[in-house]
Enzyme design. Structure first.
Site, PDB file in Angstrom:
ATOM      1  CG  HIS A 164      -2.236   0.686   0.954  1.00 28.73           C
ATOM      2  ND1 HIS A 164      -2.334   1.828   0.185  1.00 28.73           N
ATOM      3  CD2 HIS A 164      -3.502   0.415   1.361  1.00 28.73           C
ATOM      4  CE1 HIS A 164      -3.593   2.227   0.141  1.00 28.73           C
ATOM      5  NE2 HIS A 164      -4.326   1.379   0.834  1.00 28.73           N
ATOM      6  CB  SER A 165       4.328   2.028   1.013  1.00 25.21           C
ATOM      7  OG  SER A 165       4.071   2.055   2.392  1.00 25.21           O
TER       8      SER A 165
END
Length: 474
Positions: A164-165
């Site tokens: 998700h980064s």
């Protein structure tokens, strides 16, 4: 996590390889924004493809996915990198070092039809993704993993995990579309139609447009209590305080603060509700009545308002309890100037509405829709900058507070149209999210403009919620 469970045949991994960019670039550091740093874990999707008329060998599918991923990583090169702690400030950044993605080949005797309704979460889905061991060192963790599994019926699943980064939802969709369009499997087209019309822009990985937001609005020029100007974060603080205050008597029993007012992630049941176009239109008619011609509302607004009321009523909360609806808002066109087309980082923030449970029960759907619209419009460039500034404070995992209703709209990301193999996927299933109670509005593959709503519910509220939620749509 309560779920469907049967004694299926095992899934056997037959191959695991590292996949590197076909045309690697020199290593470089990519500074991340605070939006990127919120949730640095892998998020998984499983794509199901029914058997095709032409028999596809596992070797041909795996080989094509590998070579097409190599080509895709040459453009989407951060996906082959690793997260790294910046020694100057101790924050996570992205080291684009060509460290590679992981691609796994697996097989099972299970048939796709054995899994039943693919819309419903099944514990077996967890075996269709590769989950690398995490030793606490982010620099050792791949940011992209994928597993292709051949079923006994000749069908395939492709389970993809992305950090998700790296990407938010729209960026994941564009990345997977790019990867699929590079495949050479017979019958696959990726999303070539979109590419022919230039609807998938070249990715922009640099986060400078968001990072410059903080430089233009330095903290010294703001109200010291900037978090109070960000409704979503202020409301979260209030909910946590409410939970702590109501459960304070249990502290002596060894109950941790992070557990207060919440339920264990394992206690939730993931349930999917299919909302046909006719059901959504029926709900709109009942809510707006004669005003429908002069007062328009989106399907998201009307379903989100109805969901919040139904979920809160099913919980049976005391009328004075604070309840909150939060939903993700894409800020790409909210910034000044807008983020560049193809921006591949995280660009979502939460908008928020808070009421007491009694006020919510008395509030009309029409007024709630207006509140949702107002909350959405409150997300300005300044709100985003304040939001990112508030994230400078130390972050902890958010407990699944029952008074919080979270909604994420995926309806503009038709993942089932990502054609890795031969035609559209029969279904695309997200796995258990970090916060199980999140409600995902997903584009249904069975009917245009219909919605598959996936939500985590407490078992004791499932019957009541189903009744309150579906009654107005009949």
């Amino acid at each position: 996590m309560a779920t469907q469970h049967e004694n299926y045949s095992p899934v056997s991994i037959t191959k695991r390889v590292s996949v590197f960019p076909k045309s690697p670039l020199p290593p470089q550091l990519l500074r991340l924004s605070n939006l990127d740093r919120q949730c640095p874990i892998l998020m998984y999707l499983v794509f199901f493809y029914n058997p095709s008329r032409k028999i596809l060998s596992g070797d041909s599918v795996f080989g094509s996915l590998k070579s097409s991923l190599e080509a895709t990583l040459s453009v989407w090169f951060p996906a082959a990198g690793r997260l790294s702690l910046n020694p100057s400030d101790g924050k996570l950044d992205l080291w684009c070092n060509n460290g590679g993605a992981i691609l796994v080949e697996a097989g099972t005797q299970v048939r796709i039809s054995d899994l039943g309704d693919l819309k419903e979460y099944n514990e077996f889905h967890e075996k269709l993704v590769f989950k690398p061991a995490f030793n606490g060192n982010f620099s050792d963790m791949p940011l992209l993993v994928a597993q292709v599994t051949r079923f006994g019926c000749g069908g395939y699943s492709i389970g993809v995990g992305t950090s998700h980064s790296l990407f938010d939802g729209p960026a994941v969709f564009d990345f997977l579309s790019a990867w699929a369009s590079n495949t050479t499997i017979v019958g696959s087209t990726g999303l070539d139609l979109r590419r022919q019309h230039n609807l998938v822009p070249v990715p922009v990985h640099d986060r400078a447009a968001l990072l410059s937001c903080r430089r233009q609005h330095p903290a010294t020029s703001r109200n010291p209590s900037s978090a109070s100007r960000v409704a979503a974060i202020e409301h979260l603080h209030q909910l946590i305080k409410q939970a702590a205050a109501s459960d304070w008597n249990h502290v002596s029993d060894g109950k941790k603060l992070t557990q207060m007012g919440s339920s264990s992630q394992d206690n939730f049941v993931l349930k999917t509700f299919h909302l046909s176009v006719s059901m959504i239109e029926s709900l709109k008619r009942k809510i707006l009545g004669e005003k429908r011609g002069s007062l328009s509302c989106s399907s998201f607004e009307v379903v989100a308002a109805h969901l919040w009321k139904a979920r809160t009523k099913a919980l049976g909360l005391r009328k004075e309890r604070m309840v909150c609806l939060q939903f993700a808002v894409d800020t790409r066109n909210k910034m000044m100037p807008p983020l560049p087309p193809g921006f591949s980082g995280n660009a979502y923030v939460l908008a928020s509405i808070a009421l007491s449970a009694g006020e919510l029960e008395e509030e009309s759907h029409e007024r709630l829709i207006q509140r949702i619209r107002e909350a959405k419009n409150s997300v300005t460039a300044e709100y985003v900058c304040e939001y990112m500034e508030a994230l400078e404070a130390p972050q902890t995992s958010l407990p699944p507070i029952k008074e919080l209703t979270l909604v994420s709209d995926w309806t503009r990301m038709p993942f089932h149209k990502v054609n890795f193999i031969h035609g559209e996927a029969s279904f695309v299933s997200p796995l258990v999210p970090p916060i199980s109670q999140v409600a995902y509005f997903m584009h249904s593959p069975t009917e245009n403009r219909s919605v598959d709503l996936r939500i985590g519910l407490l078992p004791q509220t499932l019957t009541a919620f189903s009744h309150y939620f579906l009654t107005s749509m009949q």
